[in-house]
Design a protein around this motif. Structure first.
Motif, short mmCIF file in Angstrom:
data_model
loop_
_atom_site.label_atom_id
_atom_site.label_comp_id
_atom_site.label_asym_id
_atom_site.label_seq_id
_atom_site.Cartn_x
_atom_site.Cartn_y
_atom_site.Cartn_z
N LEU A 125 -18.83 6.15 -4.82
CA LEU A 125 -18.93 6.39 -2.70
C LEU A 125 -17.73 6.11 -2.24
CD1 LEU A 125 -21.39 3.54 -1.27
CD2 LEU A 125 -18.60 2.28 -1.95
N CYS A 126 -17.81 7.01 -0.64
CA CYS A 126 -16.89 7.36 0.05
C CYS A 126 -17.05 5.72 1.41
CB CYS A 126 -17.50 8.44 0.91
SG CYS A 126 -16.37 8.64 2.44
N LEU A 127 -16.04 5.05 1.21
CA LEU A 127 -15.59 3.90 1.80
C LEU A 127 -16.23 4.16 3.27
CD1 LEU A 127 -13.39 1.89 -0.15
CD2 LEU A 127 -15.46 1.66 0.33
N THR A 128 -15.43 5.33 3.89
CA THR A 128 -15.10 5.50 5.40
C THR A 128 -17.32 5.68 5.91
OG1 THR A 128 -13.15 6.27 5.55
CG2 THR A 128 -14.80 7.27 6.59
N GLN A 129 -17.55 6.67 4.69
CA GLN A 129 -19.19 7.03 5.40
C GLN A 129 -20.09 5.79 5.10
OE1 GLN A 129 -20.87 10.10 6.23
NE2 GLN A 129 -18.96 11.02 6.40
N ALA A 189 -22.71 9.42 -0.40
CA ALA A 189 -21.40 9.59 -1.57
C ALA A 189 -20.12 10.53 -0.64
CB ALA A 189 -22.03 10.03 -2.68
N VAL A 190 -18.99 10.89 -1.29
CA VAL A 190 -18.17 11.48 -1.45
C VAL A 190 -18.28 12.93 -1.26
CG1 VAL A 190 -15.58 12.22 -1.78
CG2 VAL A 190 -16.41 10.04 -3.10
N SER A 191 -18.01 13.41 -0.15
CA SER A 191 -18.46 15.16 0.07
C SER A 191 -17.04 15.80 0.61
CB SER A 191 -19.60 15.20 0.80
OG SER A 191 -19.49 16.38 1.68
N ASP A 193 -17.03 17.71 2.63
CA ASP A 193 -17.78 18.44 4.12
C ASP A 193 -16.87 16.89 4.89
OD1 ASP A 193 -18.95 20.90 3.28
OD2 ASP A 193 -20.81 19.67 2.98
N THR A 194 -17.30 15.79 4.26
CA THR A 194 -16.65 14.78 5.42
C THR A 194 -15.23 14.30 4.79
OG1 THR A 194 -17.93 13.23 3.79
CG2 THR A 194 -18.89 13.83 6.30
N CYS A 195 -15.04 14.07 3.71
CA CYS A 195 -13.36 13.93 3.08
C CYS A 195 -12.79 14.08 4.11
CB CYS A 195 -13.29 14.27 1.56
SG CYS A 195 -12.10 12.96 1.30
N THR A 196 -11.71 13.19 4.20
CA THR A 196 -9.95 14.02 5.02
C THR A 196 -9.34 13.61 4.65
OG1 THR A 196 -10.15 11.43 5.88
CG2 THR A 196 -10.71 12.94 7.99
N GLY A 197 -9.60 13.23 2.97
CA GLY A 197 -8.55 12.60 2.17
C GLY A 197 -7.17 11.62 3.16
N ARG A 202 -8.99 4.62 4.65
CA ARG A 202 -9.44 4.25 3.56
C ARG A 202 -8.18 4.96 2.14
NH1 ARG A 202 -13.40 0.57 3.88
NH2 ARG A 202 -11.58 0.08 2.05
N TYR A 203 -8.14 6.04 2.46
CA TYR A 203 -7.68 6.42 1.28
C TYR A 203 -6.64 5.51 -0.03
CZ TYR A 203 -5.00 9.65 -1.24
OH TYR A 203 -4.73 11.24 -2.56
N LYS A 204 -6.34 4.98 0.35
CA LYS A 204 -5.45 4.45 -0.74
C LYS A 204 -6.39 3.48 -1.26
CE LYS A 204 -0.69 3.28 0.83
NZ LYS A 204 -0.18 3.34 1.67
N TYR A 208 -13.29 7.23 -5.08
CA TYR A 208 -13.24 8.84 -5.88
C TYR A 208 -11.38 8.61 -6.23
CZ TYR A 208 -12.97 13.74 -6.47
OH TYR A 208 -12.23 14.93 -6.88
N PHE A 209 -10.72 8.60 -5.00
CA PHE A 209 -9.25 9.10 -5.47
C PHE A 209 -8.41 7.90 -6.36
CE2 PHE A 209 -9.82 12.05 -1.34
CZ PHE A 209 -9.49 13.02 -2.16
N ARG A 210 -8.65 6.98 -6.78
CA ARG A 210 -8.05 5.97 -7.41
C ARG A 210 -8.76 7.14 -8.76
NH1 ARG A 210 -9.54 0.91 -7.81
NH2 ARG A 210 -11.48 1.16 -6.23
S1 SF4 Z 1 -10.73 9.38 1.46
FE1 SF4 Z 1 -12.59 10.77 1.69
S2 SF4 Z 1 -13.72 9.62 -0.12
FE2 SF4 Z 1 -11.88 8.51 0.29
S3 SF4 Z 1 -13.10 7.12 1.77
FE3 SF4 Z 1 -11.78 8.74 2.95
S4 SF4 Z 1 -13.32 10.11 3.46
FE4 SF4 Z 1 -14.67 8.54 2.10
#
Ligand code: SF4
Length: 692
Positions: A125-129, A189-191, A193-197, A202-204, A208-210
């Motif tokens: 799950l992409c929290l931002t999306q 879902a994480v993609s 195309d949209t993920c700003t890393g 919400r990166y922390k 997915y990154f965890r």
């Molecule tokens: S880091 Fe990327 S995948 Fe994770 S919540 Fe933010 S946009 Fe979504």
């Protein structure tokens, strides 16, 4: 340069590892495990690929893990490169985590946190999306854009998911979500195309990154073939890898699936009808920009301009191509038209190239827009809302453009490919696939500087011609090594009977065969036992199941497709444990990976040799290309591999015993059948005489 010394050191490591494992009284050492470990270690040290056939019960998983760890220790790469174990099924991943890896931990060969499971981005799950879509779904009367997929998400469920993930009561992996799989996870879902890393607020907390962070320190990463091949493909395409692996040392377990998985990874398709629906969204993007001079100015700094979203240059070539495709006759049964030998009609090929050129500017600008929006931060609220709206439309358009351009580019590029068209009612789609797994695996595995060591392991790699067919389908280099581990189960305590049937399942005799089967098959079943019946096709299964149910009762006959396999297995187990006996019925696909030890399977009935009829376009193309040789080069070897899988369901543990009955007398009456029979495990083989 690898020396004898490094091989010797690795072999010594292997011997020491088995000495450590043998202190565990539950561990049963087999000589062939040591051989396999040393072969895997040498494959990694010398960069000479290995294909190893290891029958069920040989302890191959522990063996290849030890071999790989030994090579890793000797190679001493800095930083240490994780070993990748790739499987085809989740069942094997569970076995690795529940049985084999804990044994290595107990022996002190790895630590528990040395091992991690990798999953693709789309699993999380992409929290931002998710939060963005939740807010859009909950927005009252606001005129905001939301695509069809996102609109189908249940807002209450989404709310619950976001809450659970934020509270860390759920790890964000859709596989571990126990409250019903949500619809259209792609939109949340994480993609890439949209993920700003790292720029994402919400990166922390990012699920997915965890999960990816946990892979960072792992010595062994377990993944599936699809993820590994796609990850290797990213590197070939010059994109960032999804796995934290610089140099790949890979073991493909259940490796017999590798060629077909590679074909799937290399295939492309494009739905022209939905592309036509997406195209007007370019005008929507222009409208947003016209209504927001500030956003237009901000994007202008990234070379994104309103005129670049003009759809007119694309509309004409697209209509032209659609008209040409609509004029092509399709098969009335399959609604498909395959372009023989991959040769497109010249006017279609030309129009595809015209469309491709027309799409490029809009494709580049949507990609540029998404990249720019990832960069833009600190916008005033109204502008940010417009940017969000624009971003969602640009993403929708970009995905459709990418899908179509990738498919068309592949169709017009030189090289052997299978190409076909599907048209039914309003649906119109293009398809392009590699002909063989070798076409994909060549650049990914055998010619890639990133792939340092490959071992392919399976219980079924050989066919009647030995390893040659598998090696050719996978494109393995000539220098590759092969090995076969001997059977360890006491097959002589079990029987394989070729039933005395007058008719065979060949089409010409099918009617007679089914009549004879209806008389003889039920008499072979002991209703108190656990029986597994495998049919060659769904059609035959569906025709026969009512007869079985009539004779043995509705509840006693459990049929593939009525429930998912884990549920079927549970129902079957419950019946057997209650002493009722059970008849589990399926096709060859049910045989793959089904583990029914002991009393759960005492009789395997194989209705027919599993010769597949080439129905999908890739197989049909091969059939056309190979002509009469299709049977010996493709159909027969494939049937052999499937047959080994089928009979392999009977003995799952050393103490198991039982019987296999094959109702296809071609196994004994034809020369190819006798070759197959000879290559099956060493059961007591009984060939019944034909009834007079
Ligand atoms: S880091 Fe990327 S995948 Fe994770 S919540 Fe933010 S946009 Fe979504």
């Amino acid at each position: 340069m690898t020396t004898m010394t490094s091989s010797k050191r690795a072999h010594a490591w292997v011997d020491a590892a088995y000495a450590a494992l043998s202190r565990d009284r539950t561990f049963l050492l087999r000589d062939q495990q040591v051989d396999l470990s040393k072969a895997v270690a040498d494959a990694f040290l010398t960069a000479v690929p290995l294909a190893a056939e290891a029958p069920t019960g040989t302890g191959k998983t522990i063996a290849y893990l030890i071999g790989a760890l030994a090579a890793s220790d000797v190679l001493g790469e800095n930083p240490v490169q994780p070993l990748v174990v790739s499987t085809a099924t989740k069942a094997l991943q569970s076995q690795l985590f529940e049985k084999d890896l804990p044994a290595l931990v107990r022996a002190g060969l790895v630590m528990a946190n040395d091992v991690a499971l990798a999953k693709g981005k789309g699993n999380y799950l992409c929290l931002t999306q998710a939060e963005e879509i939740r807010d859009l779904l909950n927005a009252d009367g606001q005129e905001t854009f939301i695509d069809d997929a996102a609109a189908a998400v249940d807002p209450d469920q989404l709310d619950f998911m976001v809450d659970q993930a934020n509270a860390r009561r759920w790890d964000g992996d859709f596989d571990t979500w126990t409250h019903g799989r949500p619809k259209n996870v792609r939109s949340i879902a994480v993609s890439s195309d949209t993920c700003t890393g790292k720029k994402c607020s919400r990166y922390k907390d990012c699920t997915y990154f965890r999960a990816r962070g946990r892979l960072g320190g792992a010595r062994i990463i377990v993944a599936n073939h699809d993820l590994v091949l796609r990850d290797l493909l990213l590197a070939v395409d010059g994109e960032t890898s999804a796995l934290p692996v610089a140099n790949y040392y890979i073991i493909f377990d259940e490796g017999h699936h590798l060629p077909e998985k590679a074909i799937a990874v290399g295939a492309r398709e494009a739905d022209l009808a939905s592309f036509l629906r997406v195209l007007p969204k370019l005008s929507g993007i222009q409208a947003i920009l016209k209504g927001s001079p500030e956003l237009t100015k901000q994007l202008g700094a990234y070379n994104v301009h309103i005129d670049d979203f003009d759809r007119k240059p694309i509309g004409g070539p697209l209509d032209e191509l659609t008209t040409l495709l609509n004029d092509i006759e399709v098969d009335p049964d399959t609604a498909q038209r395959r372009f023989m030998k991959g040769e497109l009609p010249p006017n279609v090929e030309l129009q595809m190239k015209v469309l491709l050129a027309a799409m490029m500017p809009a494709m580049l600008v949507t990609a540029g827009t998404l990249a720019a929006l990832r960069e833009l931060t600190g916008l005033p609220k109204p502008v940010e809302d417009k940017a969000t709206d624009l971003g969602r439309r640009a993403l929708d358009v970009h995905r459709a453009f990418k899908e179509l351009s990738e498919c068309i580019s592949m169709m017009v590029a030189p090289g052997r490919r299978v190409k076909w068209l599907f048209r039914k009612d309003k649906a119109l789609s293009l398809h392009c696939s590699p002909l063989e797994g070798a076409d994909v695996l060549g650049p990914l595995l055998w010619q890639s500087a990133r792939t340092k060591g490959v071992a392919i392991v399976s219980a079924t790699l050989r066919d009647i011609g030995g390893f040659s067919r598998f090696k050719s389908r996978a494109g393995m280099p000539d220098k590759s090594k092969t090995m076969v581990l001997p059977y360890t189960f006491p097959y002589r305590n079990s029987t394989l009977t070729v039933a005395g049937m007058n008719a065979t399942p060949k089409m010409a005799e099918r009617k007679m065969f089914m009549g004879e089967l209806a008389l003889k098959l039920p008499t072979a079943i002991d209703r108190k036992e656990a029986t597994l019946i495998l049919f060659p096709s769904w059609a035959m299964l569906k025709e026969f199941v009512p007869k079985l149910r009539y004779q043995f009762g509705e509840d006693a006959v459990l049929v593939q497709g009525d429930n998912v396999v884990p549920v079927l297995r549970k129902m079957h187990t419950d019946r057997v444990e209650a002493g009722k006996g059970s008849i589990l019925v399926g096709t060859a696909t049910l045989a793959e990976g089904l583990d029914l030890p002991g009393k759960l399977c005492e009789h395997v009935i194989i209705v027919s040799l599993p010769f597949a009829v080439p129905t999908n376009p890739v197989e049909q193309e091969l059939s056309d290309l190979l002509g009469k040789e299709y049977f010996s080069k493709r159909s027969l070897p494939d049937a052999m591999v499937k047959l080994v899988q089928m009979v392999g369901r009977l003995l799952r543990r050393e103490t198991d015993r039982g019987r296999v009955t094959v109702f296809d007398r071609r196994l004994a009456s034809t020369s190819y059948g006798r070759q197959m029979l000879e290559q099956l495990p060493p059961f007591q083989k009984i060939i019944e005489k034909l009834a007079a």
